[in-house]
Enzyme design. Structure first.
Site: not given
Ligand code: MN
Length: 754
Positions: A95-96
């Site tokens: 996600e990051d």
């Protein structure tokens, strides 16, 4: 750490902090019963740490501390193993950062990659900016869930940590996250059996949504802590002492209601904090290596407790014989503490306790009946899949349908006339029948669903048209309990069955009272409690029923046990607290003098009925002190050594002994010559509600021909008990008084006690 200020640590300090946090996760894992696969966990940690290098959370701390905390919750609070711990450590990497699911797959294999992918998909909340996005995210969450439940469990850990650290978020985000948590995560945690997490999520959400109320309740809990602890210690000491004597290895603790559930009770009942009396419950967890012995140990503990405290006869719950759908097992009972409040006690084995706290994740640990425990979950997951497979549902409708089916779990049905009926999911034809009317339910033989004939057990789907077929020759069956899901239907069926069971219950009741009388054992709740414990039956009615059908027998062993116990019991003090007192002579133990004979009487002819006479000039008999009969009672006379006729109640145990041993000295009696007033004792029990005591008092004091001598009321928590001493002319006055009292809404029983 302060909530908004960014704390500055030196790089070596931070590294030490991170290393320590991770070591804590690893140590916890190594202590667990999982296979020891520390190497892959260490690798996942190093990978995540370097991926999140230099990134900080809003609170200022290094980002990696968040995945570590999530891994710790997944491992230590949910009980998951190495695959999940790795996925938790890596859950925000895709996600990051620039890494992809493929990178994870290359380094850690397909299983962990699949979990991380699932977690990435559902990383957005369900409340996005657009309604359709909410539904879409929700759909993703559930789709992923049906592939591997561990995704949801790790998501639960992620949410819990975010909630625990919510203080460092901006206030508008706090509301969003707290609302979402109450809306979906807490119910989901409940559904998965994660009770500890559910409670914490609710409390944390509540804290951010109603900060003032949260503060106030927390403060009051803290303020009352010392007093509550003392009450608990006083209450639990005799129990733990007894359990030690029995040689049990156990842990006993007070369980205090959560802030959120106290608040919910205050709101629902419109009462202040001070009136929430069931603030604490006691939990006893015992160690036992042999699961086949757990049930009997639970009932042994039950017996030990009911030796000490008075049992609430209607609140025993046997979740061992019939576990709850989410796997919960325990034996619950409610007893009255010495302060007069009802206290719930939960008895569980260590195994049952872990299942209760960690949900079905604990089942994996104990590896019992994998197929069984899992299948219930699978049924649920398949239902979700069915809904999700529905092609292109309108996004918002989809969210509503799903929430309805998952949490409220309702289906909508049509009658042949086109009327709508809403029932819980899983409802059957029989539920519909009882929903229409209990008579229709009792005589239901089959159903027609969408014009096709189906059995009573047919499970209905939303949108079905249902017609119920009945027959006058049909009778309600106990096994119908298993094919109904509605509480209303089950209650109606229980009432219908009770009608059917009544003859057996009456018969059993007679057997029971004869048995007690024949053995000279008093008929009271304490004795009843002992018998229930002995046979492991949860309530009075069931005991009578089983006695009536000769499924259980009262033999010499039971008599021996009760006689031994009866002696111990008689020395116990009453727990009733005197609150109200009428009249000058409120004492109940005053000896009877007014109706005693003044002079010797002529020899009595036992062949004829002896007419009892009593008026202002004196009387020709004596009322026996053991049972104190009054005019109208079925009674018999016994010619005492001094020649005076001593009158006993027919049901008096002493009378039975006399009948057996002194037949020639027994005479039948007739009350017609007796006038005056006589003291009787009436015991009343009921559910407390506002104003009921005033109603009771005014009803009693307005009753004609009644002379109140004493009245002790104890009203605490949800129930009250009242002991009433009155003088009356005869038994029929008492009976009419009792039946009038019973008509007061909330009164459960009112009876004369001898
Ligand atoms: Mn996260």
């Amino acid at each position: 750490m302060s909530e908004n200020a960014v704390k500055k640590f030196t790089a070596p300090e931070e590294d030490a902090m991170i290393a320590e946090a991770f070591q804590d996760v690893l140590n916890g894992y190594l202590r667990s019963k999982h296979r020891k696969k520390a190497e892959i966990i260490e690798r996942a940690f190093r990978f995540a740490k370097s991926a999140h290098e230099g990134i900080r959370r809003r609170s200022g701390e290094p980002y990696i501390l968040h995945p570590i905390a999530v891994a710790k919750i997944a491992s230590q609070e949910i009980g998951l193993g190495s695959t999940s711990i790795c996925a938790a450590l890596l859950h925000d990497v895709v996600e990051d950062t620039d890494y992809t699911v493929d990178d994870i797959r290359q380094h850690f294999g397909p299983k962990i990659a699949q979990l991380v992918e699932g977690l990435t998909k559902i990383s957005g909340g369900i409340f996005g900016d657009k309604a359709s996005a909410q539904a879409e995210n929700f759909r993703k969450l559930l789709l992923t869930m049906s592939e591997d439940i561990r995704v949801v469990l790790i998501k639960m850990a992620d949410r819990l940590h975010n909630m625990r650290t919510l203080g460092s978020m901006a206030p508008n985000k706090q509301y969003k996250i707290a609302g979402e948590t109450l809306y979906i995560y807490a119910p989901l945690a409940h559904r998965l059996g994660l009770f500890a997490i559910k409670t914490e999520l609710e409390d944390l959400s509540f804290k951010y949504e109603h900060p003032a109320a949260y503060e106030e309740i927390s403060r009051k809990i803290a303020e009352t802590e010392a007093r509550r602890q003392k009450v608990y210690n006083d209450f639990s000491a005799p129990i733990t002492g007894k359990l030690c004597e029995l040689g049990l290895k156990f842990e006993a603790k007070a369980r205090v209601k959560s802030v959120y559930s106290i608040w919910k009770k205050m709101e629902a009942k419109h009462i202040p904090f001070e009136e929430v009396y069931d603030l604490y419950a006691m939990r006893i967890i015992f160690d036992c290596d042999d699961p086949s012995k757990e049930k009997s140990i639970c009932w042994n503990i039950y017996s030990a407790i009911t030796d000490i405290y008075k049992l609430h006869p209607d609140r025993t719950r046997d979740w061992i014989s019939v576990p709850k759908a989410n796997g919960y097992q325990a034996l619950h009972l409610t007893v009255m503490g010495s302060d007069g409040n009802w206290v719930e006690i939960q008895i569980r084995s260590r195994r049952m306790d872990e299942i209760a706290e960690k949900g079905f994740a604990a089942h994996w640990k104990y590896k019992i009946g994998d197929s069984d425990e899992e299948s219930e979950l699978n049924v649920w997951l398949h239902t979700i899949k069915d809904i999700l497979d529905n092609p292109e549902p309108n996004a918002i409708d989809f969210l509503d349908t799903l929430k309805l089916n998952l949490f409220a779990s309702e289906i909508v049905l049509f009658t042949p006339k086109g009327e709508l009926i809403t029932l819980p999911k899983g409802a059957t034809v029989l539920d519909v029948a009882f929903d229409l009317h209990s008579e229709i339910g009792s005589h239901c033989i089959a159903g027609k669903v969408n014009h096709k004939l189906v059995p009573l057990s047919y499970k209905l789907n939303s949108g079905d048209q249902v017609e119920v077929l009945t027959s006058q020759s049909q009778t309600p069956k106990p096994e119908w309990m298993d094919i109904m899901v509605t509480a209303k239907g089950k209650t109606s069926l229980r009432a219908a069955l009770r009608k059917e069971r009544q003859p057996a219950i009456n018969h059993g009741k007679e057997i029971f009272s004869h048995f007690l009388a024949a053995n000279g054992i008093p008929d009271n709740n304490v004795i009843l409690t002992k018998v229930l414990g002995y046979f492991r039956i949860a309530n009075r009615e069931e005991l009578y029923y089983q006695l009536g059908r000769e499924e259980v027998l009262l033999d010499d062993d039971v008599a021996k046990m009760l006689k031994k116990f009866g002696k111990k019991q008689s020395s116990k003090k009453s727990i009733f607290r005197k609150l109200v007192s009428f009249g000058k002579d409120a004492s109940t133990g005053a000896p009877e003098t007014e109706s005693e004979s003044k002079e010797a009487v002529a020899p009595v002819n036992t062949k004829k009925t002896y007419r009892l006479v009593s008026d202002e000039n004196g009387s020709n008999f004596r009322r026996a002190a053991c049972c104190r009969p009054i005019p109208g009672d079925d009674a018999l006379g016994f010619i005492a050594d001094d020649g005076v006729v001593e009158v006993h109640d027919m049901t008096c145990e002493r009378a039975n002994t006399l009948k057996a041993g002194f037949g020639p000295r027994i005479v039948s009696v007739d009350w017609s010559g007796v006038s005056g007033s006589f003291p009787v004792h009436i015991h009343i029990e009921g559910i407390d509600r506002h104003g009921i005591l005033q109603e009771l008092i005014s009803m009693i004091s307005s009753h004609l021909g009644l002379d109140i001598r004493g009245m002790n009321i104890q009203a605490k928590g949800e129930v009250f008990e009242c002991d009433l001493d009155v003088r009356v002319a005869d038994a029929s006055t008492v009976n009419s008084l009792c039946s009038r009292i019973k008509k007061i809404d909330g009164v459960q029983s009112a009876a004369r006690i001898r």
